[in-house]
Design an enzyme around this catalytic site. Structure first.
Site, PDB file in Angstrom:
ATOM      1  N   SER A  67     -45.304 -61.617  48.345  1.00  0.00           N
ATOM      2  CA  SER A  67     -44.858 -61.098  47.026  1.00  0.00           C
ATOM      3  C   SER A  67     -45.172 -59.602  46.923  1.00  0.00           C
ATOM      4  O   SER A  67     -46.033 -59.202  46.138  1.00  0.00           O
ATOM      5  CB  SER A  67     -45.468 -61.900  45.868  1.00  0.00           C
ATOM      6  OG  SER A  67     -46.816 -62.241  46.057  1.00  0.00           O
ATOM      7  N   SER A  95     -53.044 -67.803  53.113  1.00  0.00           N
ATOM      8  CA  SER A  95     -52.978 -69.246  53.390  1.00  0.00           C
ATOM      9  C   SER A  95     -54.364 -69.814  53.639  1.00  0.00           C
ATOM     10  O   SER A  95     -54.697 -70.898  53.141  1.00  0.00           O
ATOM     11  CB  SER A  95     -52.133 -69.520  54.636  1.00  0.00           C
ATOM     12  OG  SER A  95     -50.828 -69.116  54.428  1.00  0.00           O
TER      13      SER A  95
HETATM   14  N1  LIG Z   1     -39.956 -59.265  57.970  1.00  0.00           N
HETATM   15  C1  LIG Z   1     -40.998 -59.998  57.581  1.00  0.00           C
HETATM   16  N2  LIG Z   1     -41.884 -59.485  56.680  1.00  0.00           N
HETATM   17  C2  LIG Z   1     -42.926 -60.233  56.289  1.00  0.00           C
HETATM   18  N3  LIG Z   1     -43.168 -61.505  56.715  1.00  0.00           N
HETATM   19  C3  LIG Z   1     -42.312 -62.053  57.594  1.00  0.00           C
HETATM   20  C4  LIG Z   1     -41.202 -61.316  58.067  1.00  0.00           C
HETATM   21  N4  LIG Z   1     -40.526 -62.111  58.955  1.00  0.00           N
HETATM   22  C5  LIG Z   1     -41.179 -63.271  59.030  1.00  0.00           C
HETATM   23  N5  LIG Z   1     -42.258 -63.253  58.208  1.00  0.00           N
HETATM   24  C6  LIG Z   1     -43.127 -64.421  57.986  1.00  0.00           C
HETATM   25  O1  LIG Z   1     -42.791 -64.890  56.685  1.00  0.00           O
HETATM   26  C7  LIG Z   1     -43.940 -64.975  55.865  1.00  0.00           C
HETATM   27  C8  LIG Z   1     -43.746 -64.225  54.544  1.00  0.00           C
HETATM   28  O2  LIG Z   1     -42.929 -64.949  53.681  1.00  0.00           O
HETATM   29  P1  LIG Z   1     -43.056 -64.745  52.117  1.00  0.00           P
HETATM   30  O3  LIG Z   1     -42.093 -65.699  51.514  1.00  0.00           O
HETATM   31  O4  LIG Z   1     -44.460 -64.854  51.729  1.00  0.00           O
HETATM   32  O5  LIG Z   1     -42.567 -63.234  51.942  1.00  0.00           O
HETATM   33  S1  LIG Z   1     -42.133 -62.495  50.617  1.00  0.00           S
HETATM   34  O6  LIG Z   1     -43.076 -62.847  49.546  1.00  0.00           O
HETATM   35  O7  LIG Z   1     -40.781 -62.876  50.272  1.00  0.00           O
HETATM   36  O8  LIG Z   1     -42.195 -61.057  50.947  1.00  0.00           O
HETATM   37  C9  LIG Z   1     -45.063 -64.307  56.605  1.00  0.00           C
HETATM   38  O9  LIG Z   1     -46.110 -65.239  56.465  1.00  0.00           O
HETATM   39  P2  LIG Z   1     -47.609 -64.817  56.124  1.00  0.00           P
HETATM   40  O10 LIG Z   1     -48.104 -64.259  57.402  1.00  0.00           O
HETATM   41  O11 LIG Z   1     -48.220 -66.131  55.765  1.00  0.00           O
HETATM   42  O12 LIG Z   1     -47.642 -63.847  54.996  1.00  0.00           O
HETATM   43  C10 LIG Z   1     -44.599 -64.160  58.034  1.00  0.00           C
HETATM   44  O13 LIG Z   1     -45.139 -65.189  58.832  1.00  0.00           O
HETATM   45  N1  LIG Z   2     -62.445 -63.814  54.950  1.00  0.00           N
HETATM   46  C1  LIG Z   2     -61.320 -64.293  55.463  1.00  0.00           C
HETATM   47  N2  LIG Z   2     -60.428 -64.880  54.639  1.00  0.00           N
HETATM   48  C2  LIG Z   2     -59.264 -65.374  55.141  1.00  0.00           C
HETATM   49  N3  LIG Z   2     -58.886 -65.314  56.441  1.00  0.00           N
HETATM   50  C3  LIG Z   2     -59.756 -64.729  57.293  1.00  0.00           C
HETATM   51  C4  LIG Z   2     -60.979 -64.202  56.839  1.00  0.00           C
HETATM   52  N4  LIG Z   2     -61.617 -63.682  57.902  1.00  0.00           N
HETATM   53  C5  LIG Z   2     -60.820 -63.891  58.957  1.00  0.00           C
HETATM   54  N5  LIG Z   2     -59.697 -64.545  58.613  1.00  0.00           N
HETATM   55  C6  LIG Z   2     -58.630 -64.941  59.552  1.00  0.00           C
HETATM   56  O1  LIG Z   2     -57.455 -64.165  59.258  1.00  0.00           O
HETATM   57  C7  LIG Z   2     -56.274 -64.934  59.503  1.00  0.00           C
HETATM   58  C8  LIG Z   2     -55.459 -64.961  58.239  1.00  0.00           C
HETATM   59  O2  LIG Z   2     -54.265 -65.692  58.452  1.00  0.00           O
HETATM   60  P1  LIG Z   2     -53.468 -66.364  57.267  1.00  0.00           P
HETATM   61  O3  LIG Z   2     -54.375 -67.107  56.359  1.00  0.00           O
HETATM   62  O4  LIG Z   2     -52.326 -67.101  57.876  1.00  0.00           O
HETATM   63  O5  LIG Z   2     -52.950 -65.061  56.469  1.00  0.00           O
HETATM   64  P2  LIG Z   2     -51.664 -64.918  55.556  1.00  0.00           P
HETATM   65  O6  LIG Z   2     -51.367 -66.245  54.927  1.00  0.00           O
HETATM   66  O7  LIG Z   2     -52.032 -63.876  54.540  1.00  0.00           O
HETATM   67  O8  LIG Z   2     -50.566 -64.459  56.471  1.00  0.00           O
HETATM   68  C9  LIG Z   2     -56.730 -66.330  59.925  1.00  0.00           C
HETATM   69  O9  LIG Z   2     -56.700 -66.396  61.329  1.00  0.00           O
HETATM   70  C10 LIG Z   2     -58.185 -66.391  59.408  1.00  0.00           C
HETATM   71  O10 LIG Z   2     -59.004 -67.240  60.150  1.00  0.00           O
END
Ligand SMILES: Nc1ncnc2c1ncn2[C@@H]1O[C@H](COP(=O)(O)OS(=O)(=O)O)[C@@H](OP(=O)(O)O)[C@H]1O
Ligand SMILES: Nc1ncnc2c1ncn2[C@@H]1O[C@H](COP(=O)(O)OP(=O)(O)O)[C@@H](O)[C@H]1O
Length: 200
Positions: free
Chosen positions: A108, A41
């Site tokens: 994904s 993100s």
């Molecule tokens: N069980 C479990 N596993 C992984 N992630 C979880 C789960 N439960 C909730 N979350 C939250 O949902 C975000 C992932 O959703 P996605 O739609 O990207 O997942 S997927 O592509 O269908 O695997 C993921 O967001 P990101 O941290 O932005 O990746 C989590 O915040």
């Molecule tokens: N090089 C980098 N690129 C992206 N996020 C970073 C990086 N270094 C540190 N971060 C930190 O890592 C975290 C990543 O969170 P997020 O973007 O929500 O990840 P995701 O969407 O994969 O769950 C944020 O708090 C961000 O500030």
């Protein structure tokens, strides 16, 4: 396979090439994939801002947000994740038809689903961006406190803990968010778009 029968495809009156010409960029999809907390993100938003400020028409689909609406009926079982990615691919494809540069930020986790998305969207328009950070780093960042909950057994099927993540074998772009900062990662993506004539 479609459930409905007796449906007929209608060609659009305004074709994708006309839309593309008006918008001025070559439509493509930046498909970010990586563990939760890897930075999907953050980087996708940084790139989206850079492109938007350069005057390009963009749209970002983000995992958490889409799960609040379109996909709110889906959880995190393997079957639901497959359906999640299938719907995202179809929606992204519509945005591509509209001529946009689309970014998707979803874990994904399954290679087969990303390949299926690529097959639907087309090789030349599908840019797989591997947002790569080791699990230990993601767990240390734990921006939403979800890894801690997963370790405590409060969340089941959490990616990287008790649900698999299959890394891309040959991503178009490989970002090391553990080593490079957010600006460096965003520039790497924008440079790829420039070098491959998606933008000028
Ligand atoms: N069980 C479990 N596993 C992984 N992630 C979880 C789960 N439960 C909730 N979350 C939250 O949902 C975000 C992932 O959703 P996605 O739609 O990207 O997942 S997927 O592509 O269908 O695997 C993921 O967001 P990101 O941290 O932005 O990746 C989590 O915040
Ligand atoms: N090089 C980098 N690129 C992206 N996020 C970073 C990086 N270094 C540190 N971060 C930190 O890592 C975290 C990543 O969170 P997020 O973007 O929500 O990840 P995701 O969407 O994969 O769950 C944020 O708090 C961000 O500030």
């Amino acid at each position: 396979m479609s459930k409905a029968t007796n449906i007929v495809w209608h060609d659009a009156g305004v074709c994708p090439e006309e839309r593309q010409e008006k918008i001025g960029s070559k439509p493509c999809i930046l498909w970010y994939t990586g563990l939760s907390g890897s930075g999907k993100s953050t980087v996708a938003n940084a790139v989206d801002r850079l492109l938007f400020d350069k005057g390009y028409t963009t749209y970002l689909l983000d995992g958490d947000n889409v799960r609040h609406g379109l996909n709110k009926d889906l959880g995190f079982s393997d079957v639901d994740r497959v359906e999640n990615i299938r719907r995202i691919s179809e929606v992204s494809n519509l945005f591509l038809d509209a001529g946009l540069i689309v970014s998707t930020a979803f874990i994904s986790p399954f290679r087969a689903d990303r390949l299926q998305a690529k097959a639907l969207i087309g090789d030349e328009r599908f840019i797989e961006v591997f947002v790569d950070a080791p699990l230990e780093t993601c767990e240390k960042r734990d921006p939403k406190g979800l890894y801690q909950k997963a370790r405590d057994g409060m969340i089941k099927n959490f990616t990287g803990i008790d649900s698999p993540y299959e890394s891309p074998l040959a991503p178009s772009i490989h970002l090391s968010t553990n080593c490079d900062d957010i600006e460096q990662c965003a520039s790497q993506v924008v440079d790829y778009l420039l070098n491959n004539q998606f933008i000028k």
